[in-house]
Design an enzyme around this catalytic site. Structure first.
Site, PDB file in Angstrom:
ATOM      1  N   ASP A   1      31.408  41.565  31.421  1.00 45.02           N
ATOM      2  CA  ASP A   1      32.245  41.090  30.522  1.00 45.02           C
ATOM      3  C   ASP A   1      33.568  40.560  30.219  1.00 45.02           C
ATOM      4  OD1 ASP A   1      31.818  44.196  30.722  1.00 45.02           O
ATOM      5  OD2 ASP A   1      31.893  45.027  31.747  1.00 45.02           O
TER       6      ASP A   1
ATOM      7  N   ASP B   1      34.859  38.591  33.719  1.00 46.02           N
ATOM      8  CA  ASP B   1      36.316  38.570  33.109  1.00 46.02           C
ATOM      9  C   ASP B   1      36.952  37.375  32.994  1.00 46.02           C
ATOM     10  OD1 ASP B   1      35.747  41.742  33.562  1.00 46.02           O
ATOM     11  OD2 ASP B   1      37.813  42.095  34.609  1.00 46.02           O
TER      12      ASP B   1
END
Length: 323
Positions: free
Chosen positions: A185, A162
Site C-alpha cells: 500500500d 506506506d
C-alpha cells in the site's frame, strides 16, 4: 471625521498584536529566497530552521534552495506556509531522511511517522529524495502531503510500507518524472493525484495502491504513462485494493512487468467493495497486462472514457478552480 479616523488608527495600533504590526509595517524585511547547506555555506544547516523563518501566507512565492547533502531531520511545512518551492541541487544527492515508524514510540502511528509533512497549498519540489529509512518494520511514511495544488517533479520517494500518504479529501497533487518505491500500500490516501511518467518500483509481493477516495469524487489515483518495475525476488503484485468503499485507481498507457497478478486487483477481503470501487486500465502494455484475466468487477476503459483522463479534467473535477 478626520479626528475619528485618527482615533481608530491609534486604537488599531494599541490593540494589534506584535506579529500583525510586524507584517504590515515593514513587509520588505521578509526574505523570499533561502539556501540550506550541510557544510555551512548557506543561510541554514537545517531545512526546518529555514521553514521556521519563512513568512506565513507570504506576499510573494518563497523558494528554498537545498544543496547536496543528507538532511537527517523530520520536517513539517504547515498549512500557513503557502506558495513554497523546494529546489534540490541534484535528486540523488539531496536527501531528506528520517526513521520513524508506527509503534516506534508511544505516540507514533502511521500518520505521524512521516519524514516530511507538506500542508502548505501550492507547494512545489524538484530534484529531492524523500526517504523513510526505518526499513521493513511496518508503516513508515516518507512523504505525507495534504496540500492542494502540490507538484513534485524529478523527485524520489524511498520507503517500504506506506511510502507516500496523499491526504486531503479535496486536495490535488501531481507527481511528474518521479521514482516511487515500496512494499505494501505504498501509495495510499484520499486525494486526487496524478502520476505522470513515473517509475513505480515494487519491493515485495503485495499491493501498489490503497486509495481512500470519497464517494462524491470522479477521480482518485491516476497513473499516466508510468513504468511499473519489481525487485528480483518479487513474483506477484496487485495494482491496488480499496481502503474505503469508493476507492478509485486507474492505470493508463502504463508498462507492466510479468509479476503483475493476472487478476490485477484485490477486494481487501470484503466483497461489498466490489460494488463500489472503481479500478480500471486503458491501453497498458507489457507481460503483466492481461485484461481478459482481470477480476470481473474491474474495468477496461473505452476510448471515449479515456479521453476524460487529462490533467485539466481530473483536477478541475475535484475543486471549482483551476490547478
Amino acid at each position: 471625521m478626520k479626528k475619528l479616523a485618527t482615533l481608530k488608527f491609534i486604537l488599531l495600533l494599541i490593540f494589534a498584536s506584535p506579529s500583525i504590526l510586524a507584517q504590515t509595517s515593514n513587509p520588505d524585511k521578509y526574505k523570499y529566497e533561502f539556501t540550506v547547506a550541510k557544510d555551512g555555506s548557506g543561510d541554514y544547516k537545517y531545512i526546518q530552521d529555514a521553514i521556521d523563518d519563512m513568512r506565513v501566507f507570504p506576499l510573494a512565492p518563497i523558494t528554498l534552495y537545498i544543496k547536496n547533502g543528507i538532511y537527517t531531520e523530520k520536517i513539517e511545512l504547515s498549512e500557513n506556509n503557502t506558495d513554497v518551492t523546494f529546489i534540490g541541487e541534484s535528486v540523488d544527492k539531496t536527501i531528506i531522511t528520517f526513521n520513524d515508524y508506527s509503534g516506534r514510540g508511544q505516540h507514533i502511528g502511521t500518520f505521524n511517522s512521516h519524514t516530511a509533512k507538506i500542508s502548505g497549498n501550492r507547494f512545489k519540489a524538484e530534484n529531492i529524495t524523500f526517504e523513510n529509512s526505518a526499513g521493513a518494520i511496518g508503516q513508515a511514511v516518507a512523504l505525507y502531503v495534504d496540500a492542494d495544488k502540490a507538484v513534485f517533479k524529478n523527485c524520489k520517494f524511498l520507503g517500504n510500507q506506506d511510502t507516500i500518504y496523499l491526504g486531503g479529501e479535496y486536495s490535488r497533487q501531481l507527481f511528474e518524472n518521479c521514482y516511487i518505491e515500496g512494499t505494501t500500500d505504498f501509495i495510499f490516501g484520499p486525494a486526487t493525484t496524478v502520476f505522470k511518467n513515473c517509475t513505480i518500483h515494487c519491493k515485495s509481493n503485495s499491493y501498489i495502491t490503497a486509495p481512500n477516495t470519497t464517494k462524491d469524487k470522479t477521480f482518485g489515483f491516476v497513473f499516466l504513462d508510468c513504468n511499473i518495475t519489481t525487485a528480483n525476488d518479487v513474483t506477484k503484485v496487485y495494482l491496488g485494493r480499496p481502503w474505503r468503499y469508493w476507492a478509485k485507481s486507474v492505470f493508463i498507457k502504463c508498462q507492466y512487468p510479468k509479476q503483475i497478478a493476472p487478476e490485477g486487483w484485490h477486494n481487501w477481503g470484503n466483497i461489498e467493495n466490489e460494488k463500489t470501487a472503481f479500478f480500471a486500465e486503458y491501453n497498458c502494455t507489457g507481460e503483466g497486462f492481461k485484461p481478459t484475466e482481470r477480476v470481473k468487477w474491474s474495468r477496461q476503459l473505452s476510448d471515449k472514457e479515456a479521453k476524460n483522463y487529462t490533467l485539466e479534467t481530473i483536477f478541475n473535477s475535484c475543486n471549482p478552480w483551476k490547478f
